[in-house]
Design a protein around this motif. Structure first.
Motif, PDB file in Angstrom:
ATOM      1  N   ILE A  45       1.921   7.063  -6.742  1.00 33.43           N
ATOM      2  CA  ILE A  45       0.942   8.117  -7.039  1.00 33.43           C
ATOM      3  C   ILE A  45       1.507   9.481  -6.669  1.00 33.43           C
ATOM      4  CG2 ILE A  45      -1.377   8.936  -6.563  1.00 33.43           C
ATOM      5  CD1 ILE A  45      -2.287   6.424  -7.071  1.00 33.43           C
ATOM      6  N   VAL A 105      -2.847  -5.873  -2.558  1.00 35.98           N
ATOM      7  CA  VAL A 105      -3.421  -5.311  -1.334  1.00 35.98           C
ATOM      8  C   VAL A 105      -4.882  -5.710  -1.168  1.00 35.98           C
ATOM      9  CG1 VAL A 105      -3.772  -3.210  -0.013  1.00 35.98           C
ATOM     10  CG2 VAL A 105      -1.875  -3.353  -1.596  1.00 35.98           C
ATOM     11  N   TRP A 106      -5.724  -5.174  -2.047  1.00 29.62           N
ATOM     12  CA  TRP A 106      -7.161  -5.316  -1.854  1.00 29.62           C
ATOM     13  C   TRP A 106      -7.573  -6.777  -1.836  1.00 29.62           C
ATOM     14  CZ3 TRP A 106     -10.664  -2.097  -0.179  1.00 29.62           C
ATOM     15  CH2 TRP A 106     -12.018  -2.339  -0.411  1.00 29.62           C
ATOM     16  N   TYR A 165     -15.829   2.681  -0.317  1.00 27.76           N
ATOM     17  CA  TYR A 165     -14.923   1.537  -0.415  1.00 27.76           C
ATOM     18  C   TYR A 165     -14.756   0.801   0.918  1.00 27.76           C
ATOM     19  CZ  TYR A 165     -12.907   3.097  -4.964  1.00 27.76           C
ATOM     20  OH  TYR A 165     -12.682   3.461  -6.269  1.00 27.76           O
ATOM     21  N   GLN A 166     -14.591   1.559   1.998  1.00 27.14           N
ATOM     22  CA  GLN A 166     -14.264   0.916   3.283  1.00 27.14           C
ATOM     23  C   GLN A 166     -15.502   0.662   4.127  1.00 27.14           C
ATOM     24  OE1 GLN A 166     -11.382   0.266   2.651  1.00 27.14           O
ATOM     25  NE2 GLN A 166     -10.843   1.994   1.328  1.00 27.14           N
ATOM     26  N   LEU A 224       0.830  -1.191   0.000  1.00 26.64           N
ATOM     27  CA  LEU A 224       0.000   0.000   0.000  1.00 26.64           C
ATOM     28  C   LEU A 224       0.872   1.251   0.000  1.00 26.64           C
ATOM     29  CD1 LEU A 224      -3.203   0.392   2.106  1.00 26.64           C
ATOM     30  CD2 LEU A 224      -1.613   2.261   1.941  1.00 26.64           C
ATOM     31  N   ALA A 241     -12.548   5.918  13.042  1.00 30.05           N
ATOM     32  CA  ALA A 241     -12.430   6.842  11.915  1.00 30.05           C
ATOM     33  C   ALA A 241     -13.769   7.106  11.234  1.00 30.05           C
ATOM     34  CB  ALA A 241     -11.437   6.301  10.895  1.00 30.05           C
ATOM     35  N   LEU A 244      -6.534  11.180  -6.916  1.00 33.37           N
ATOM     36  CA  LEU A 244      -5.960   9.905  -7.370  1.00 33.37           C
ATOM     37  C   LEU A 244      -5.550   9.020  -6.197  1.00 33.37           C
ATOM     38  CD1 LEU A 244      -3.739  10.839 -10.454  1.00 33.37           C
ATOM     39  CD2 LEU A 244      -5.989   9.762 -10.397  1.00 33.37           C
ATOM     40  N   PHE A 245      -5.119   9.663  -5.110  1.00 28.06           N
ATOM     41  CA  PHE A 245      -4.745   8.867  -3.934  1.00 28.06           C
ATOM     42  C   PHE A 245      -5.955   8.125  -3.383  1.00 28.06           C
ATOM     43  CE2 PHE A 245      -0.462  10.461  -2.849  1.00 28.06           C
ATOM     44  CZ  PHE A 245      -0.386  11.572  -3.672  1.00 28.06           C
ATOM     45  N   MET A 247     -13.855   1.360  -8.764  1.00 28.69           N
ATOM     46  CA  MET A 247     -12.514   1.887  -8.967  1.00 28.69           C
ATOM     47  C   MET A 247     -12.248   2.042 -10.461  1.00 28.69           C
ATOM     48  SD  MET A 247      -8.799   0.676  -7.569  1.00 28.69           S
ATOM     49  CE  MET A 247      -8.684  -0.963  -8.202  1.00 28.69           C
ATOM     50  N   LYS A 279      -8.058  -0.212   7.685  1.00 26.48           N
ATOM     51  CA  LYS A 279      -9.239   0.528   8.102  1.00 26.48           C
ATOM     52  C   LYS A 279     -10.466  -0.227   7.607  1.00 26.48           C
ATOM     53  CE  LYS A 279      -9.301   5.029   7.928  1.00 26.48           C
ATOM     54  NZ  LYS A 279      -8.466   5.696   6.937  1.00 26.48           N
ATOM     55  N   GLN A 280     -11.448  -0.367   8.459  1.00 25.17           N
ATOM     56  CA  GLN A 280     -12.690  -1.013   8.049  1.00 25.17           C
ATOM     57  C   GLN A 280     -13.837  -0.442   8.877  1.00 25.17           C
ATOM     58  OE1 GLN A 280     -13.627  -3.366   5.605  1.00 25.17           O
ATOM     59  NE2 GLN A 280     -15.568  -2.598   6.392  1.00 25.17           N
ATOM     60  N   PHE A 289      -9.581   1.578  12.757  1.00 27.11           N
ATOM     61  CA  PHE A 289      -8.439   2.134  12.045  1.00 27.11           C
ATOM     62  C   PHE A 289      -7.200   1.992  12.897  1.00 27.11           C
ATOM     63  CE2 PHE A 289      -5.800   4.418   9.382  1.00 27.11           C
ATOM     64  CZ  PHE A 289      -5.593   5.765   9.633  1.00 27.11           C
ATOM     65  N   THR A 344      -9.160   1.457  -4.437  1.00 28.70           N
ATOM     66  CA  THR A 344      -9.785   0.870  -3.259  1.00 28.70           C
ATOM     67  C   THR A 344      -8.783   0.702  -2.126  1.00 28.70           C
ATOM     68  OG1 THR A 344      -9.326  -1.291  -4.203  1.00 28.70           O
ATOM     69  CG2 THR A 344     -11.528  -0.404  -4.540  1.00 28.70           C
ATOM     70  N   TYR A 345      -7.545   0.364  -2.487  1.00 31.45           N
ATOM     71  CA  TYR A 345      -6.588   0.090  -1.416  1.00 31.45           C
ATOM     72  C   TYR A 345      -5.908   1.353  -0.916  1.00 31.45           C
ATOM     73  CZ  TYR A 345      -3.505   0.526  -5.347  1.00 31.45           C
ATOM     74  OH  TYR A 345      -2.889   1.010  -6.444  1.00 31.45           O
ATOM     75  N   GLY A 346      -5.605   2.282  -1.830  1.00 31.99           N
ATOM     76  CA  GLY A 346      -4.989   3.546  -1.389  1.00 31.99           C
ATOM     77  C   GLY A 346      -5.925   4.264  -0.433  1.00 31.99           C
ATOM     78  N   ASP A 347      -7.208   4.125  -0.729  1.00 37.82           N
ATOM     79  CA  ASP A 347      -8.210   4.790   0.080  1.00 37.82           C
ATOM     80  C   ASP A 347      -8.274   4.222   1.495  1.00 37.82           C
ATOM     81  OD1 ASP A 347     -11.613   4.711   0.563  1.00 37.82           O
ATOM     82  OD2 ASP A 347     -10.552   6.604   0.247  1.00 37.82           O
ATOM     83  N   ILE A 348      -7.786   3.017   1.684  1.00 35.49           N
ATOM     84  CA  ILE A 348      -7.863   2.410   3.018  1.00 35.49           C
ATOM     85  C   ILE A 348      -7.219   3.331   4.045  1.00 35.49           C
ATOM     86  CG2 ILE A 348      -7.085   0.524   4.491  1.00 35.49           C
ATOM     87  CD1 ILE A 348      -7.144  -1.288   2.097  1.00 35.49           C
ATOM     88  N   PHE A 349      -6.044   3.828   3.707  1.00 29.71           N
ATOM     89  CA  PHE A 349      -5.367   4.664   4.684  1.00 29.71           C
ATOM     90  C   PHE A 349      -5.959   6.068   4.741  1.00 29.71           C
ATOM     91  CE2 PHE A 349      -2.063   5.592   7.588  1.00 29.71           C
ATOM     92  CZ  PHE A 349      -1.612   6.877   7.336  1.00 29.71           C
ATOM     93  N   PHE A 350      -6.314   6.606   3.556  1.00 28.04           N
ATOM     94  CA  PHE A 350      -6.696   8.019   3.516  1.00 28.04           C
ATOM     95  C   PHE A 350      -8.170   8.295   3.779  1.00 28.04           C
ATOM     96  CE2 PHE A 350      -2.686   9.594   2.577  1.00 28.04           C
ATOM     97  CZ  PHE A 350      -2.080   8.842   1.586  1.00 28.04           C
ATOM     98  N   HIS A 351      -9.000   7.282   3.712  1.00 21.87           N
ATOM     99  CA  HIS A 351     -10.429   7.475   3.938  1.00 21.87           C
ATOM    100  C   HIS A 351     -10.684   8.063   5.316  1.00 21.87           C
ATOM    101  CE1 HIS A 351     -14.702   6.717   3.980  1.00 21.87           C
ATOM    102  NE2 HIS A 351     -14.596   5.952   5.042  1.00 21.87           N
ATOM    103  N   ASP A 352     -11.578   9.059   5.372  1.00 20.52           N
ATOM    104  CA  ASP A 352     -11.923   9.668   6.655  1.00 20.52           C
ATOM    105  C   ASP A 352     -10.731  10.263   7.379  1.00 20.52           C
ATOM    106  OD1 ASP A 352     -14.917   8.039   7.405  1.00 20.52           O
ATOM    107  OD2 ASP A 352     -14.449  10.103   7.964  1.00 20.52           O
ATOM    108  N   THR A 353      -9.723  10.728   6.616  1.00 16.61           N
ATOM    109  CA  THR A 353      -8.635  11.495   7.225  1.00 16.61           C
ATOM    110  C   THR A 353      -8.651  12.900   6.648  1.00 16.61           C
ATOM    111  OG1 THR A 353      -7.027  10.975   5.497  1.00 16.61           O
ATOM    112  CG2 THR A 353      -7.131   9.471   7.385  1.00 16.61           C
TER     113      THR A 353
END
Lengths: 203, 251, 580
Positions: B30, B96-97, C330-331, B23, B219, C393-394, C343, B193-194, B186, C398-407
């Motif tokens: 990116i 990852v996913w 996504y999450q 990840l 989160a 783009l970040f 995605m 995060k889920q 999170f 689906t997976y990049g969003d795991i960390f950034f979602h709701d931040t």
């Protein structure tokens, strides 16, 4: 350039026969379709994922509502006849068909009201004395049919105003746009019911 | 519990044993792509504004467009985007996913995490590896999971609140639930995060590769206590984990 | 048919009420939306300042805090967490529903559309007026939440159940208000679509319409088809919130008590809500695409590059906007394979905006560029919107969003597209059309000062915020210092707050300039920017816009710097042989 010879683009080609008012009704109906579609989609989502969805055939009065559906769809035909009548300047025919339409629509609402009364007793029993909120089956049923019934009621009031104006000789074969547009709305209300009916009662 | 290695403006340490590392790699790619793209576009814009600034003695180039050029650009952009897409969907997504969603290790240690307003409750199945039966009617202050004490499998269940311990280098599968509203599980250092949805049990798994004391945070806005909803997340060697678990089961 | 119709300069005697309050004139209604929405923008901004105060100076009580009721602050004037939740929820709701959407789709759409197509007014002036008053009614209802028990809505502008369904009267009012705002939007869209189809002046073929018209027109289709879905989400949420149903609520245990709800699915709300809210974000940017295209062309003295492809891009964005919604989910427990589908579509939808940006650049290159105030804002739009798009783009995978979602990364991204994009677009359009709307010029110098301060402090505030996202800082957190791993972010928070406060204060310069220029600005000529579109062909458009006869259109709107034309522009209603 002689300005009297350049046409307005909105009055040319296929747009020529579509008045602004009628276009607005079509456009509005497109948005209304989305509203119904969203409620129906939500209903299927809840139903498919549910673990204890009752059998609609057992709880709902499919026969009565099927007959009621026939009444409503007939009113679509009478509405069409009303417009056909005024196109050939048949004032009496138009009025007759218009009031027939309103009667059939009112009959639909009354029968639906009766069905609501019956169902609230049934649902009360099956869903813990809470006919509306006791189970998502009941809530989606009343929401979907209620949303539709509100449209029927609005349509009846709309048609009533048109009928009164018609009775005063407002329309003729040269001037029947308002009737035409009201008819469009009424057809929509009738035929969207097919989607609601199929979703709740048949499928 | 304080955490070291946090600068406050860059990524937290990454102690994830597998997909979490991929990840971060994806994010790095990116970052480079966007930075270069951004600088090129803004650079061109500034260049244009300076080079083609208004002079009354000239006219601008009268050009509505150029079919060949525009089509080429469209094709290039599409190819680049779709190409990037397949790379993303293929390579990195698989790394990852797919791993998170479809490939939880069969031998993962299972724990149950139950989010509520405003705390994290954790249940370990104990030696028998089975979770005891639960019933919503039995839920109260002392018994957040509503565990049915009569069930034999429930005897060795260990419940903690506000604290998770996991062994290092062991895959852990969380069965995530919520009691009341939507929360979100999170753990920044694991890059996981889920969202926790009431009425659902959602699986999420991870494997930590370094020991330490970290945090689990919420989160997803869950009410006035959202800002306090954290739990300690401790990663320790297996023996220490087991003795902690024993200690807790005696309480 | 042909010719002139309407009695124009005619004689229904207008009173103060029918001229300024219950007006059916599209220009006045546009200005009503402008004023009302700017007031809401100001209110939303103040709420944001309060939010930032809490984050930047957590050890200092809120200024004026001691005057607030005890439901909002403690006895020393420090904000309570529940009030913090109200503040960011109402900030976002006001900005989205009562500032950005109505400024683009109420102010610009109403004022510019009929003028640019050569129409006398909208297809239904009455419907137009009603849509404004529905907007006002919706605003009153939503804001009244501040005065009820429990305070205003505090479940975020996204209002996810079960939290929003369990909430009190403030939330209920929010739900009703948003529903009514939706009706206002739908009414407007019906009018815009019909007006473009039916009321274009002679010669105004679709291929000769200026890009603001295309943008407003296409946006209207999105509004028409997406907003009813918001309405149904609100109906179901209202039933859950106030009438005991369980559309979105499974069995819950709240404060130790088992609820009577069962069978509902929280995820259903998210699907229905985002089905609207994703097109909504394009509704909030597309009119600005049109405005900026126009401004860039006019101030480069150069035809817009790739007109057909611009229109094609707008249409494809509108179409695709309906199939990307679940990238916000996504999450959330969404099916993992469905997430991959979204995605894919999300990445494809990046193509048309990329074309737009390239075409704007291509318009600038080779131009003869005047950096007047509207152009400054348009250039800021181009660059800031692009940054917002890149930060997306970040989040797109689906997976990049795991960390950034709701931040805070999401917060930074959305402010780049909504402030850096929409708001700069709004400033560009407002400074551009001000002379036509009010017959006077805005002050250049003040305009430049406002622009530069806004650009600089906007970037200082929100670019920095991306780094909070990198740090894993969750959003909607009233007290970040509760978290040891966030302790090192306090410095950044204070920096962002100070930048935001200056950014907010700078907007007062715009407000001052705007208000002063309405009354004391230099009188504007009919066509201060030497532009081609029809609105500039008439000095003070009155009732019916064009006097005795509507203009006739002879060619497209982007004939700038034509080699065979003496001047570097050629108004659409001026004929020159050989130019179509």
């Amino acid at each position: 350039m002689n300005e009297t010879t350049i046409p307005f683009p909105g009055e040319e080609g296929r747009l020529a026969k579509l008045s602004s008012a009628k276009l607005m009704m079509w456009v509005f109906l497109a948005s209304d379709v989305m509203g119904f579609a969203s409620l129906i989609a939500g209903y299927f989502y809840l139903r498919i994922l549910s673990v204890d969805w009752p059998d609609s055939g057992e709880l709902l009065n499919v026969t009565l509502t099927s007959i009621n559906t026939v009444f409503l769809l007939s009113s679509s035909f009478t509405m069409g006849s009303a417009v056909a009548a005024i196109k050939r300047n048949d004032q009496k025919g138009m009025l007759r068909q218009l009031w027939l339409t309103i009667s059939l629509g009112s009959l639909f609402l009354m029968l639906q009201g009766y069905e609501y009364f019956e169902l609230s007793l049934v649902f009360s029993e099956v869903f813990d004395e809470r006919p509306f909120s006791g189970h998502v089956f009941a809530s989606t049923f009343f929401l979907l049919t209620g949303f539709h019934a509100a449209h029927v009621l609005a349509g009846l009031i709309y048609l009533g105003c048109i009928a009164v104006a018609a009775g005063r000789g407002r329309y003729s074969s040269e001037n029947y746009l308002a009737l035409d547009i009201a008819g469009l709305f009424w057809h929509f209300v009738d035929w969207i019911w097919v989607a609601v009916f199929l979703s709740l009662y048949i499928i | 519990m304080k955490e070291d290695g946090y600068s406050g403006w860059w990524f937290p340490p990454n102690i994830s044993a597998n997909y979490g590392q991929t990840l971060d790699q994806g994010t790095a790619i990116i970052t480079w792509v966007t930075m270069i793209g951004g600088i090129v576009v803004i650079g061109l814009m500034l260049f244009a504004v300076i080079r083609y600034r208004y002079r009354p003695d000239r006219k601008a180039l009268y050009l509505h467009g150029n079919f060949k050029f525009e089509t080429t650009m469209l094709v290039l952009v599409t190819v680049f985007t779709l190409g990037g897409e397949f790379f993303v969907l293929g390579e990195i997504s698989e790394g990852v996913w797919d791993k998170i969603k479809y490939q939880a290790p069969e031998d993962a240690m299972e724990i149950e995490v139950l989010a509520e307003q405003f705390a994290w409750n954790i249940r370990y199945p104990g030696d028998d590896g089975q979770f005891g039966e639960t019933d919503n009617e039995l839920v109260d202050e002392e018994n957040p999971f509503g565990i049915d004490e009569d069930d034999s499998a429930a005897e060795d269940d260990v419940v903690t609140r506000g604290l998770i311990h996991v062994p290092v280098n062991v895959p852990v599968k969380v069965k995530l639930r919520s009691k009341d509203v939507i929360h979100s599980f999170f753990i920044p250092v694991l890059r996981i995060k889920q969202d926790a949805l009431p009425g659902e049990t959602i699986d999420v798994w991870f494997q930590a590769k370094e020991t330490g004391e970290y945090h689990l945070v919420c989160a997803e806005l869950c009410g006035l206590g959202h800002t306090t909803m954290k739990a300690g997340f401790v990663v320790e060697p297996l023996e220490e984990f087991q003795s902690w678990l024993e200690e807790k089961s005696e309480e | 048919m042909t010719t002139v119709t309407l009695d124009t300069v005619q004689s229904h005697k207008e009173s103060f009420l029918t001229t300024y309050v219950f007006s059916m004139d599209h220009k006045m209604i546009g200005k009503q939306f402008l004023i009302a929405s700017f007031l809401m923008l100001f209110l939303g901004g103040c709420l944001a300042m309060a939010v930032r105060w809490q984050l930047g100076f957590p050890d200092t009580p809120l200024p004026g805090g001691t005057l607030l009721p005890e439901t909002m602050v403690d006895e020393d004037g420090f904000m309570l967490p529940e009030f913090y939740n109200v503040l960011f929820s109402m900030h976002a709701s006001i900005m989205i529903f009562f500032a950005v959407i109505p400024l683009l789709n109420g102010w610009f759409a109403n004022f510019v559309l009929p003028l640019q197509i050569g129409a006398r007014d909208m297809a239904s002036p009455l419907l137009n007026m009603i849509s404004f008053w529905f907007y006002v009614l919706a605003g009153i209802i939503v804001l009244s939440g501040f005065f009820v028990e429990g305070g205003a809505a505090a479940a975020g502008w996204t209002s996810y159940p079960p939290l929003s369904a369990l909430a009190g009267m403030g939330q209920t009012l929010w739900i009703i208000g948003v529903m009514i705002l939706g009706f206002s939007s739908i009414m407007g869209s019906i009018n815009y679509i019909t007006t473009v189809f039916k009321l274009r002046a002679p010669g105004m073929a679709f291929g000769r319409m200026p890009l603001p018209v295309w943008a407003i027109f296409i946006t209207a289709f999105m509004t028409l088809l997406a907003t009813p879905v918001l309405t149904t989400a609100m109906i179901m949420l209202l039933l859950d919130n106030a009438f005991g149903t369980s559309f979105f609520l499974p069995e819950l245990i709240v404060s130790g008590e088992l609820t009577e709800t069962s069978g509902g699915k929280p995820l259903l709300y998210q699907h229905i809500f985002w089905f609207y809210s994703h097109p909504a974000v394009y509704i909030m940017i597309m009119p600005a695409f049109g405005v900026v295209s126009e401004v860039i062309s006019v101030f480069s003295r150069k035809p817009i590059f790739g007109y057909k492809m611009m229109v094609g891009s707008l249409i494809s964005i509108a179409g695709m906007s309906f199939i990307v919604w679940a990238h916000h989910m996504y999450q959330s427990g969404l099916n993992a394979t469905a997430a991959k589908f979204f995605m894919f579509t999300t990445i494809v939808i990046t193509i048309p905006p990329t074309i737009l940006i390239f075409n704007w650049l291509a318009t600038l290159l080779g131009g003869n560029i005047r950096l007047r105030v509207p152009m400054l804002h348009a250039l800021a739009f181009l660059s800031m919107f692009m940054i917002g798009g890149l930060s997306g783009l970040f989040l797109a995978s689906t997976y990049g969003d795991i960390f950034f979602h709701d931040t805070y990364f999401v917060v930074a991204h959305l402010h780049y597209v909504l402030f850096g994009g929409s708001l700069f677009g709004i400033f560009a359009g407002t400074t551009y059309w001000f002379p036509k709307a009010f017959g006077r010029m805005m002050n250049q110098r003040l305009g430049q000062i406002h622009f530069w301060l806004t650009l600089i402090f906007f970037n200082l505030t929100f670019f920095t915020m991306h780094f909070l996202g990198f740090a894993g800082h969750m959003r909607r957190i009233a007290e970040p210092m509760n978290y040891p791993f966030l302790e090192s972010t306090q410095g950044l928070h204070t920096f962002i707050t100070i930048s935001a406060l200056i950014l907010g204060a700078s907007q007062l310069i715009f407000a001052f300039n705007f208000i002063r220029s309405i009354f004391r600005g230099k009188e504007a000529p009919a066509n201060p920017w030497d532009a081609n579109t029809l609105e500039w062909s008439v000095k003070n458009p009155g009732h019916g816009n064009w006097g005795l006869s509507v203009p006739i259109v002879y060619h497209g709107p982007y004939e700038y710097s034509h080699p065979e034309v003496l001047e570097d522009f050629l108004p659409q209603n001026r004929h020159q042989s050989g130019i179509i």
